[in-house]
Design a protein around this motif. Structure first.
Motif, PDB file in Angstrom:
ATOM      1  N   ILE A  54      -0.274  16.485 -40.236  1.00  0.00           N
ATOM      2  CA  ILE A  54      -0.418  17.558 -41.222  1.00  0.00           C
ATOM      3  C   ILE A  54       0.100  18.863 -40.635  1.00  0.00           C
ATOM      4  O   ILE A  54      -0.315  19.269 -39.555  1.00  0.00           O
ATOM      5  N   VAL A  55       1.008  19.492 -41.358  1.00  0.00           N
ATOM      6  CA  VAL A  55       1.549  20.799 -40.960  1.00  0.00           C
ATOM      7  C   VAL A  55       1.130  21.830 -42.001  1.00  0.00           C
ATOM      8  O   VAL A  55       1.318  21.617 -43.204  1.00  0.00           O
ATOM      9  N   THR A  56       0.550  22.927 -41.580  1.00  0.00           N
ATOM     10  CA  THR A  56       0.257  24.048 -42.480  1.00  0.00           C
ATOM     11  C   THR A  56       1.232  25.173 -42.166  1.00  0.00           C
ATOM     12  O   THR A  56       1.618  25.376 -41.018  1.00  0.00           O
ATOM     13  N   PHE A  57       1.643  25.888 -43.217  1.00  0.00           N
ATOM     14  CA  PHE A  57       2.616  26.971 -43.026  1.00  0.00           C
ATOM     15  C   PHE A  57       2.326  28.091 -44.013  1.00  0.00           C
ATOM     16  O   PHE A  57       1.796  27.868 -45.113  1.00  0.00           O
ATOM     17  N   THR A  58       2.661  29.311 -43.611  1.00  0.00           N
ATOM     18  CA  THR A  58       2.491  30.469 -44.490  1.00  0.00           C
ATOM     19  C   THR A  58       3.628  30.485 -45.515  1.00  0.00           C
ATOM     20  O   THR A  58       4.687  29.877 -45.302  1.00  0.00           O
ATOM     21  N   GLY A  70      -1.926  32.776 -49.122  1.00  0.00           N
ATOM     22  CA  GLY A  70      -2.224  31.357 -49.042  1.00  0.00           C
ATOM     23  C   GLY A  70      -1.273  30.623 -48.106  1.00  0.00           C
ATOM     24  O   GLY A  70      -0.388  31.208 -47.484  1.00  0.00           O
ATOM     25  N   LYS A  71      -1.476  29.316 -48.031  1.00  0.00           N
ATOM     26  CA  LYS A  71      -0.677  28.476 -47.154  1.00  0.00           C
ATOM     27  C   LYS A  71      -0.219  27.220 -47.892  1.00  0.00           C
ATOM     28  O   LYS A  71      -0.823  26.788 -48.870  1.00  0.00           O
ATOM     29  N   GLY A  72       0.860  26.651 -47.377  1.00  0.00           N
ATOM     30  CA  GLY A  72       1.341  25.374 -47.859  1.00  0.00           C
ATOM     31  C   GLY A  72       1.005  24.286 -46.858  1.00  0.00           C
ATOM     32  O   GLY A  72       0.674  24.559 -45.695  1.00  0.00           O
ATOM     33  N   VAL A  73       1.086  23.040 -47.315  1.00  0.00           N
ATOM     34  CA  VAL A  73       0.781  21.895 -46.468  1.00  0.00           C
ATOM     35  C   VAL A  73       1.879  20.849 -46.627  1.00  0.00           C
ATOM     36  O   VAL A  73       2.291  20.542 -47.749  1.00  0.00           O
ATOM     37  N   LEU A  74       2.343  20.320 -45.513  1.00  0.00           N
ATOM     38  CA  LEU A  74       3.252  19.185 -45.500  1.00  0.00           C
ATOM     39  C   LEU A  74       2.584  18.081 -44.695  1.00  0.00           C
ATOM     40  O   LEU A  74       2.253  18.283 -43.519  1.00  0.00           O
ATOM     41  N   ALA A  75       2.335  16.943 -45.320  1.00  0.00           N
ATOM     42  CA  ALA A  75       1.618  15.852 -44.646  1.00  0.00           C
ATOM     43  C   ALA A  75       2.359  14.538 -44.866  1.00  0.00           C
ATOM     44  O   ALA A  75       2.879  14.285 -45.957  1.00  0.00           O
ATOM     45  N   TYR A  76       2.408  13.712 -43.815  1.00  0.00           N
ATOM     46  CA  TYR A  76       2.959  12.360 -43.932  1.00  0.00           C
ATOM     47  C   TYR A  76       2.351  11.495 -42.830  1.00  0.00           C
ATOM     48  O   TYR A  76       1.708  11.999 -41.900  1.00  0.00           O
ATOM     49  N   PRO A  77       2.503  10.180 -42.929  1.00  0.00           N
ATOM     50  CA  PRO A  77       1.819   9.283 -41.982  1.00  0.00           C
ATOM     51  C   PRO A  77       2.141   9.602 -40.531  1.00  0.00           C
ATOM     52  O   PRO A  77       3.277   9.959 -40.198  1.00  0.00           O
ATOM     53  N   LEU A  78       1.146   9.438 -39.677  1.00  0.00           N
ATOM     54  CA  LEU A  78       1.322   9.746 -38.263  1.00  0.00           C
ATOM     55  C   LEU A  78       2.334   8.826 -37.606  1.00  0.00           C
ATOM     56  O   LEU A  78       3.103   9.261 -36.742  1.00  0.00           O
ATOM     57  N   ASP A  79       2.382   7.541 -38.008  1.00  0.00           N
ATOM     58  CA  ASP A  79       3.340   6.632 -37.385  1.00  0.00           C
ATOM     59  C   ASP A  79       4.774   7.019 -37.724  1.00  0.00           C
ATOM     60  O   ASP A  79       5.692   6.843 -36.919  1.00  0.00           O
TER      61      ASP A  79
END
Length: 321
Positions: free
Chosen positions: A86-90, A96-105
């Protein structure tokens, strides 16, 4: 209370055709116009991200948009697997913030590729080391650049990477009750694939989305359009136009037309009291009578004759001189 799902959803949420819980305390805020604007931006991001992933990882990669939905942040976090990359970014200049998430593998496989590996081996399920995080931050930075370009028609954003998390409960990008827009993607690197999500706060982007869906021109833009209209109108009034004055048209048979010879006469059959037609580009726009002005031939414009007073298009008769 349930209602049919309107589109694909990330893992853990209902799929197309399946009912899902509808909370009347949190009515839908994402309109069709908002979804249309977001879809254009997210599809552009997916195309550019695919290019970035392929070039940086030197492997077949893809990012394809599945759908865009509205959720509370709590519901979104609850649907993420643990662990997850999970990456959070301004999203300056917005709050507020945005989120970029994808599987750890998938994230670990990307690191493997950037270090020269094949990415095919089983990947560890653990937080990244300092070196792995540094390598991944470079990749995320490139993806955020493409995110900025894709959303340029909505708003000029300046995203900055904020933090990397692996436990969804620790990725506090918004309050639990806040409404967020969740774009779901299929992400693939080589033979490995999974589901990625890009999350943005609705409250921060609502006004830019409204403007993009129904663009309102600024005062300066409106003034520029008015000046352009005035200049166009002024120039159009000065454009030269070919104008002709003619008798009523004749109908001539092919036989008479082909048999015309020097000295033959076509009888016009134009009544003496009928006005002539004033035309341009074969369109009659006024009527006139023959006149003169300062020793020059002229045409004096007269009222358009009433319907039925026009000379009939009688067949032409040929006479010989």
């Amino acid at each position: 209370m349930t209602r049919p799902d309107n589109g694909p959803a990330p893992s853990g949420r209902s799929r197309r055709g399946e009912p899902r819980t509808y909370d009347f305390r949190r009515p839908t805020k994402l309109s069709r116009e908002h979804v249309r604007v977001l879809q254009i931006a997210q599809e552009a991001f997916a195309r550019q991200a695919t290019t970035v992933l392929t070039s940086m990882l030197r492997a077949g990669a893809r990012l394809e948009l599945l759908g865009i939905e509205q959720h509370s942040y709590d519901d979104y976090v609850a649907a993420l697997p643990d662990p997850c990359f999970i990456v959070t970014f301004t999203i300056e200049p917005l709050a507020g913030k945005g989120v970029l998430a994808y599987p750890l593998d998938v994230a670990m496989a990307a690191v493997d590729h950037m270090l020269g590996g094949s990415g095919a081996a089983e990947q560890p399920s653990r937080p990244m080391t300092v070196m792995e995080t540094s390598i991944t931050r470079h990749l995320i930075g490139r993806l955020l650049q493409e995110f900025t370009a894709s959303f340029a028609h909505i708003l000029e954003l300046q995203p900055e990477l904020s933090a990397v998390e692996y436990n969804p409960q620790l990725a506090q990008a918004a309050s639990g009750s806040d409404t967020v827009m969740v774009a779901s993607f299929t992400i693939g690197i080589g033979p490995r694939s999974g589901e990625a999500t890009l999350v943005l706060p609705f409250s921060s982007l609502q006004t830019p989305l409204n403007n993009a869906a129904s663009p309102q021109l600024s005062e300066s833009a409106q003034a520029k359009r008015r000046r352009a209209l005035e200049a166009l109108t002024e120039r159009l009034t000065a454009v030269p136009v070919d104008v002709g004055v003619r008798f009523a048209p004749l109908e001539v048979s092919s036989e008479d037309l082909l048999s015309l010879d020097v000295g033959d006469v076509l009888l016009l059959r134009h009544p003496q009291d009928a006005p002539l037609e004033v035309t341009t580009n074969d369109v009659t726009f006024a009527h006139a009578i023959a006149s003169n002005h300062r020793r020059r031939l002229a045409a004096a414009i007269v009222p358009t004759p009433a319907s039925g007073q026009h000379p009939a298009h009688a067949p032409a008769q040929k006479d010989t001189a």
